[in-house]
Design a protein around this motif. Sequence first.
Motif, PDB file in Angstrom:
ATOM      1  N   LYS A  83     -33.283 -11.955  84.747  1.00 23.63           N
ATOM      2  CA  LYS A  83     -31.301 -11.100  85.498  1.00 23.63           C
ATOM      3  C   LYS A  83     -30.908 -11.796  84.596  1.00 23.63           C
ATOM      4  CE  LYS A  83     -30.016 -16.379  86.747  1.00 23.63           C
ATOM      5  NZ  LYS A  83     -29.717 -17.684  87.491  1.00 23.63           N
ATOM      6  N   ASP A 129     -26.007  -9.391  84.329  1.00 18.84           N
ATOM      7  CA  ASP A 129     -24.827  -8.911  84.560  1.00 18.84           C
ATOM      8  C   ASP A 129     -25.664  -6.919  83.508  1.00 18.84           C
ATOM      9  OD1 ASP A 129     -23.900 -10.020  86.205  1.00 18.84           O
ATOM     10  OD2 ASP A 129     -23.044 -11.393  84.235  1.00 18.84           O
ATOM     11  N   TYR A 130     -24.735  -6.335  84.481  1.00 22.20           N
ATOM     12  CA  TYR A 130     -25.037  -4.722  83.835  1.00 22.20           C
ATOM     13  C   TYR A 130     -23.637  -4.097  84.727  1.00 22.20           C
ATOM     14  CZ  TYR A 130     -27.710  -0.338  83.059  1.00 22.20           C
ATOM     15  OH  TYR A 130     -27.802   0.485  82.537  1.00 22.20           O
ATOM     16  N   GLU A 145     -19.350  -3.032  87.774  1.00 23.84           N
ATOM     17  CA  GLU A 145     -20.607  -4.120  87.059  1.00 23.84           C
ATOM     18  C   GLU A 145     -20.981  -4.747  88.167  1.00 23.84           C
ATOM     19  OE1 GLU A 145     -19.509  -8.811  85.596  1.00 23.84           O
ATOM     20  OE2 GLU A 145     -17.677  -7.194  85.928  1.00 23.84           O
ATOM     21  N   SER A 146     -22.546  -4.815  88.394  1.00 19.68           N
ATOM     22  CA  SER A 146     -22.997  -5.620  88.802  1.00 19.68           C
ATOM     23  C   SER A 146     -23.876  -6.606  88.392  1.00 19.68           C
ATOM     24  CB  SER A 146     -24.384  -4.230  90.314  1.00 19.68           C
ATOM     25  OG  SER A 146     -25.089  -3.689  88.663  1.00 19.68           O
ATOM     26  N   TYR A 147     -24.954  -7.145  89.482  1.00 17.56           N
ATOM     27  CA  TYR A 147     -25.835  -8.183  89.065  1.00 17.56           C
ATOM     28  C   TYR A 147     -27.325  -7.936  89.798  1.00 17.56           C
ATOM     29  CZ  TYR A 147     -27.744 -13.170  89.251  1.00 17.56           C
ATOM     30  OH  TYR A 147     -28.660 -13.470  88.995  1.00 17.56           O
ATOM     31  N   ASN A 164     -25.344 -11.190  79.794  1.00 18.46           N
ATOM     32  CA  ASN A 164     -26.014 -12.224  80.365  1.00 18.46           C
ATOM     33  C   ASN A 164     -26.834 -12.398  80.793  1.00 18.46           C
ATOM     34  OD1 ASN A 164     -23.224 -13.582  79.622  1.00 18.46           O
ATOM     35  ND2 ASN A 164     -22.512 -12.060  81.186  1.00 18.46           N
TER      36      ASN A 164
END
Length: 300
Positions: free
Chosen positions: A147, A149-150, A156-158, A195
């Motif tokens: 997993k 953060d992008y 931004e998305s998880y 992250n």
Amino acid sequence: MKLDRLLGILTILLQNDRVTAPYLAERFEVSRRTIGRDVDALCMAGIPLITHQGAGGGISIAEGFKLDKSVLTTDELSGIITALKGIGSVSKQSQIERILDKLGANSGAVVSLAEPVVIDLASHYKDDLTSKIEAIKGAISGKKVIKFDYFYEKGESYRCIEPYLVIFQWASWYVLGYCLKRADWRMFKLNRLWNLSVCNENFIMRDIPAGKRNFNSHLSEDINLVAIFDKSVKHQLIETYGFGSFYETPEGLHFEIGFTNQHYIVSWLMGFGDKVKVLEPANVAENIQSIAKNILSLYK
């Protein structure tokens, strides 16, 4: 690593008429019994090795094999070394250096480590990039979900994905995986991925669809750019897109190429300042004009 040791033993035997088991054991930091098993493995793979007993004895490749049927040519060994040099620029493992040392044993080696090829695949964020690659490789090996953060042009998305491949293409590093949020295959650029953590959750390997193995398909070129560049930036166009990406006209360099998204097009074009004029598409030209006005207002 048995494979690199077998490759190293074979390379030494291709370079020398005869070597002893104690020499190989010391060279590869293993026991003589392990070398004996390695010799058996090479024989089973079709390499005709002969063991000579007594004084002056040792291990050699059957007469004629080195000349007529050598498994690795100079070009093949050179290719392996070149690839390992690139991997070494983004790997923490000292094994890479040891393998390189084995492949280029001495001045009489089949191929020299001093070949005129230098590859550095690292970025300004080498330490972060290296740790990401190592973590993702471990997750792939252990079939663990990752997993992160992008960050991309839409914000931004998880994401949680099942990782399958680490890829170097288009001058950047990517991970190909099955995105659990989108229920589809996606590629994520490592420099935009932060992250990162490896979860305890395991996944069952899926078959990667044939279409998803064509990595170029992940970046469709659905926007066609037509622009006129000043002749003073010819070297930059050649460096990025090659000599055939433009042709010369009295007005300048006529450039036409497909792109993926408008954000990238505009960012790239803005780097040329007043050395480029966009002809198509109209919305790209308008976007640049709007940005230029905003920049001008900042300096009034």
